[in-house]
Write an enzyme that holds these catalytic residues in place. Structure first.
Site, PDB file in Angstrom:
ATOM      1  N   LEU A   1       0.723  -1.118   0.028  1.00  0.00           N
ATOM      2  CA  LEU A   1       0.029   0.000   0.241  1.00  0.00           C
ATOM      3  C   LEU A   1       0.669   1.167   0.031  1.00  0.00           C
ATOM      4  CD1 LEU A   1      -2.574   1.786   0.500  1.00  0.00           C
ATOM      5  CD2 LEU A   1      -2.453   1.152   2.926  1.00  0.00           C
ATOM      6  N   SER A   2       0.581   2.153  -0.857  1.00  0.00           N
ATOM      7  CA  SER A   2       1.390   3.558  -1.120  1.00  0.00           C
ATOM      8  C   SER A   2       2.767   3.308  -1.170  1.00  0.00           C
ATOM      9  CB  SER A   2       0.811   4.428   0.189  1.00  0.00           C
ATOM     10  OG  SER A   2       1.158   5.712   0.059  1.00  0.00           O
TER      11      SER A   2
END
Length: 254
Positions: free
Chosen positions: A71-72
């Site tokens: 994520l990210s």
């Protein structure tokens, strides 16, 4: 087995609300150097060095191959792991992430907040800036962030660890080799993400030969957590079937 890495400064604990909807699968969440339970290195690590650490972790836990979700910032690391250690990554889920220095920049106000780890040390500050930083459901329902804020404050990154993560992402660029990734890949992107604009998700999906793009309508940067059950169903569907449809529009939960 699935391994996952969260965003800059975040610990693996933050995946709890999402992981509970995948209870029938073995999952592993871990902390990057300088975050949570992982010590801060003396010198900054590159994404390549951190990918080697992840590969070592997978091997140490006795797994030959995993499905990897990032994520990210963790999505950038996941790309690097898939690139440097392709034999270890079966399938890849890239969530609210981008190809590094070649990405489309986020909104200036959000990117300015992201440069500092203060939101990890002060829940009050986090609540104040969260609508600008994360967008989506949190913009209209800031109470969704309450438990998330407590988890962040419980195990914040060290200042140096956060700086090292910023340094690593600023030296990362996957665009030149995305087309060589052999894995089947799911790209999850929100259309109201102030940090990682939707154009970055489209760019990743267009550059990767066997990628599927799922656009989350109304999704901010933390849609994986604010809409955990819904996202877990999408991820499970991808892992079970390969999600043959290249584009699937996910509408806001009512």
């Amino acid at each position: 087995m699935r391994a996952r890495k969260s965003g800059i400064g975040a610990t693996g604990d933050l995946f709890g609300p999402f992981r509970q909807h995948l209870a029938d699968r073995e999952t592993i969440a871990f902390d990057a150097p300088g975050v949570g339970g992982s010590p801060t290195p003396v010198l900054p690590y590159s994404m390549r060095k951190m990918a080697a650490i992840v590969a070592g972790l997978i091997d140490e836990l006795g797994h030959d191959q995993v499905d990897l979700l990032g994520l990210s910032w963790g999505g950038a690391l996941a790309q690097e792991v898939a690139h440097r250690h392709p034999e270890m990554v079966h399938r890849l889920i890239l969530t609210a992430t981008m190809p590094g220095v070649t990405s489309i920049p986020g909104r200036p106000a959000a990117m300015g907040i992201l440069m500092s780890p203060v939101r990890y040390y002060s829940p009050e500050y986090l609540r104040r800036v969260a609508p600008t930083l994360y967008g989506g459901a949190i913009r209209d329902r800031p109470e969704l962030l309450d438990e998330h804020a407590k988890q962040r404050a419980a195990r914040p990154p060290t200042g140096l660890g956060y700086l090292y993560q910023l340094s690593a992402i600023q030296r990362f660029a996957s665009l030149p080799w995305l087309h060589t990734l052999p894995q089947r890949i799911l790209v999850l992107a929100g259309d109201e993400d102030p940090i990682v604009r939707l154009a970055n998700g489209r760019l990743l999906a267009n550059r990767i030969p066997d990628a599927r793009l799922h656009v989350v309508e109304g999704g901010g940067h933390l849609f994986l957590f604010t809409r955990g059950k819904e996202m877990a169903a999408v991820v499970a569907d991808f892992l079970d079937t390969g999600a043959s449809k290249a584009f699937r529009q996910l509408r806001p939960a009512l």
